[in-house]
Design a protein around this motif. Sequence first.
Motif: not given
Length: 54
Positions: A8-21
């Motif tokens: 998706a072209g984003v940093h993996r920590t961004s995905i984690g932050l999105i998942e956790r709201g």
Amino acid sequence: MERLAEEAGVHRTSIGLIERGRRSMTLELADRLAQSLGLRLSALVEDVEQSRSR
């Protein structure tokens, strides 16, 4: 999560932050994530809507 972020072209920590709201996402990012999962954005939104009504 790492592979999804890369595709998706984003940093993996961004995905984690999105998942956790803890981070919101734009429609553009939602579309890139959906594409990375092999889905259309509309299908992803529909799935979320159905999950809420259960």
